[in-house]
Scaffold this active site. Structure first.
Site, PDB file in Angstrom:
ATOM      1  N   ILE A  80      -4.014   3.906   2.279  1.00 29.03           N
ATOM      2  CA  ILE A  80      -3.409   4.529   4.008  1.00 29.03           C
ATOM      3  C   ILE A  80      -4.879   5.411   3.949  1.00 29.03           C
ATOM      4  O   ILE A  80      -5.135   5.310   5.364  1.00 29.03           O
ATOM      5  CB  ILE A  80      -2.391   4.616   4.621  1.00 29.03           C
ATOM      6  CG1 ILE A  80      -2.030   4.625   6.578  1.00 29.03           C
ATOM      7  CG2 ILE A  80      -1.672   6.023   4.392  1.00 29.03           C
ATOM      8  CD1 ILE A  80      -0.817   4.623   6.244  1.00 29.03           C
TER       9      ILE A  80
ATOM     10  N   PHE B 255       1.017  -1.266  -0.106  1.00 29.26           N
ATOM     11  CA  PHE B 255      -0.205  -0.211   0.001  1.00 29.26           C
ATOM     12  C   PHE B 255       0.817   1.055  -0.102  1.00 29.26           C
ATOM     13  O   PHE B 255       1.736   1.633   0.016  1.00 29.26           O
ATOM     14  CB  PHE B 255      -1.212  -0.163   0.678  1.00 29.26           C
ATOM     15  CG  PHE B 255      -0.392   0.272   2.727  1.00 29.26           C
ATOM     16  CD1 PHE B 255       0.195   1.998   3.113  1.00 29.26           C
ATOM     17  CD2 PHE B 255       0.066  -1.077   3.377  1.00 29.26           C
ATOM     18  CE1 PHE B 255       0.786   1.782   4.046  1.00 29.26           C
ATOM     19  CE2 PHE B 255       0.874  -1.388   4.740  1.00 29.26           C
ATOM     20  CZ  PHE B 255       0.967  -0.169   4.557  1.00 29.26           C
ATOM     21  N   CYS B 256       0.100   2.310  -0.829  1.00 31.53           N
ATOM     22  CA  CYS B 256       0.886   3.550  -0.567  1.00 31.53           C
ATOM     23  C   CYS B 256      -0.549   4.699   0.023  1.00 31.53           C
ATOM     24  O   CYS B 256      -1.149   4.236   0.423  1.00 31.53           O
ATOM     25  CB  CYS B 256       1.244   4.282  -1.603  1.00 31.53           C
ATOM     26  SG  CYS B 256       0.784   4.200  -3.133  1.00 31.53           S
ATOM     27  N   TRP B 257      -0.587   6.092  -0.214  1.00 34.73           N
ATOM     28  CA  TRP B 257      -1.029   6.617   0.417  1.00 34.73           C
ATOM     29  C   TRP B 257      -2.328   7.242  -0.163  1.00 34.73           C
ATOM     30  O   TRP B 257      -3.232   6.244   1.056  1.00 34.73           O
ATOM     31  CB  TRP B 257      -0.319   8.363  -0.167  1.00 34.73           C
ATOM     32  CG  TRP B 257      -1.254   9.546   0.302  1.00 34.73           C
ATOM     33  CD1 TRP B 257      -1.906  10.275   0.008  1.00 34.73           C
ATOM     34  CD2 TRP B 257      -1.756   9.083   1.616  1.00 34.73           C
ATOM     35  NE1 TRP B 257      -2.458  11.110  -0.064  1.00 34.73           N
ATOM     36  CE2 TRP B 257      -3.151  10.816   1.631  1.00 34.73           C
ATOM     37  CE3 TRP B 257      -2.004   9.431   2.612  1.00 34.73           C
ATOM     38  CZ2 TRP B 257      -3.856  11.196   2.861  1.00 34.73           C
ATOM     39  CZ3 TRP B 257      -3.011   9.427   4.039  1.00 34.73           C
ATOM     40  CH2 TRP B 257      -3.760  10.336   3.736  1.00 34.73           C
TER      41      TRP B 257
END
Length: 343
Positions: A122, A93-95
């Site tokens: 996230i 995952f990233c932002w």
């Protein structure tokens, strides 16, 4: 081709089997806040991310994309090898579930490493945390450890946890001990990180009949304790730990170890100096200058922390339901253990 996974499905999967979450954002983003239990395998370092971001703003999206590919390509072997060490199923995952996690998941898929990608990143997780805490209730009875500064409350919590008793260590989750000296030697957490860690810890103890906790104020460093938990704490079983001043001084010196960063203690003292009677303040200042921390701490307890604690606790009618008068932390712990069957 990799597939996206929703947060709800991810939470179910984590309960069903071992599963590794990988945060592919930069190290500083990871440090600021992440999903508890995640590991960090960044697509870009902080410096690389800043460089690419500058290109995006000042030149063009195409230039930033090209530079990003160049940077990432150079580190592909190391990046892929880090994932090969993971033995469980995994989700990246990233932002926002954007380019970084998509790039990571695509490259992994090409290398025969299966990983799902968290849809919404996230940011979706953070929205879920906020909602959960807004609607939260806490069923276990709270057994609250109170006492003057240096009474060994945190030490007692850690010993209880080691012996298998359920605890919530809010100071640890906040990365702060709660006083003006509280962040010395620690890395304070922001509210986002605290909230995520708190929700994770609550999940572990939610079915326990009781949970031990310290008698914290509403604010610990820069974070705020949520009303549902603070109100529950105020209504809990209140235990007052009473230790001799010399024992409290010893505990504080062991915890803070002021010899490693004496300048930070002087800096913190200067923030409260004006609140202390001038002759005493001068005496403390002199003791700190001479590295006589035992004397400085003793004076701070007697002339600053203890009077403030007595003033605030006088407003609480439930303050001393149970008093443990002990000669040491070991003595206090032994007395506390004997009380547990009565809770």
């Amino acid at each position: 081709m990799f597939r996206d996974i929703t947060l709800d499905d991810l939470l179910v999967q984590k309960q069903r089997e071992p599963h590794t979450l990988i945060d592919v954002r930069s190290p500083s983003e990871f440090q600021e806040s992440t999903i508890p239990g995640s590991i960090n395998i960044p697509v870009f370092t902080d410096e690389e991310r800043a460089e690419i971001g500058t290109l995006y703003k000042q030149v063009s999206k195409e230039a930033a994309t090209q530079r990003g590919l160049e940077v990432f390509a150079a580190k592909l072997p190391t990046f892929i090898n880090a994932f090969k060490q993971i033995e469980t199923s995994m989700t990246v995952f990233c932002w926002r579930g954007g380019m970084r996690s998509k790039t990571a998941a695509t490259v992994l898929d090409l290398m025969g490493i299966h990983a799902t990608r968290l849809s919404g990143g996230i940011r979706t997780y953070r929205q879920w945390v906020v909602k959960e805490l807004e609607e939260a209730t806490f069923e276990p009875e709270l057994i609250v450890l109170n006492g003057y500064t240096g009474s060994g409350k945190t030490v007692l919590l850690h010993r209880l946890a080691k012996d298998g008793y359920p605890i919530l260590d809010l100071e640890n989750l906040a990365g702060h001990r709660g006083s003006i000296f509280g962040q010395i030697g620690l890395i304070p957490n922001n509210q986002k990180k605290f909230d995520s860690l708190l929700l994770s810890e609550i999940e572990k103890v939610k079915n326990c009949p009781y949970v031990f906790i310290e008698g914290e104020s509403k604010r610990i460093g820069k974070i705020l304790v949520h009303p549902f938990l603070f109100d529950k704490k105020e209504k809990g079983v209140q235990i007052f730990i009473q230790l001799p001043v010399e024992e409290r001084v010893k505990i504080i010196l062991e915890d803070y170890d002021p010899t490693t960063s004496p300048e930070k203690f002087i800096e913190a003292f200067n923030m409260i100096k004006r609140r202390i009677h001038v002759p005493i303040a001068n005496e403390i200042e002199q003791a700190l200058a001479e590295n006589n921390f035992e004397k400085a701490v003793t004076l701070l307890l007697k002339h600053y922390y203890d009077p403030r604690y007595e003033f605030s606790s006088a407003k609480e009618p439930h303050f001393s339901n149970i008093v443990i008068k002990a000669t040491s932390v070991d003595d206090a712990y032994n007395q506390l253990i004997k009380l547990i069957p009565t809770f």
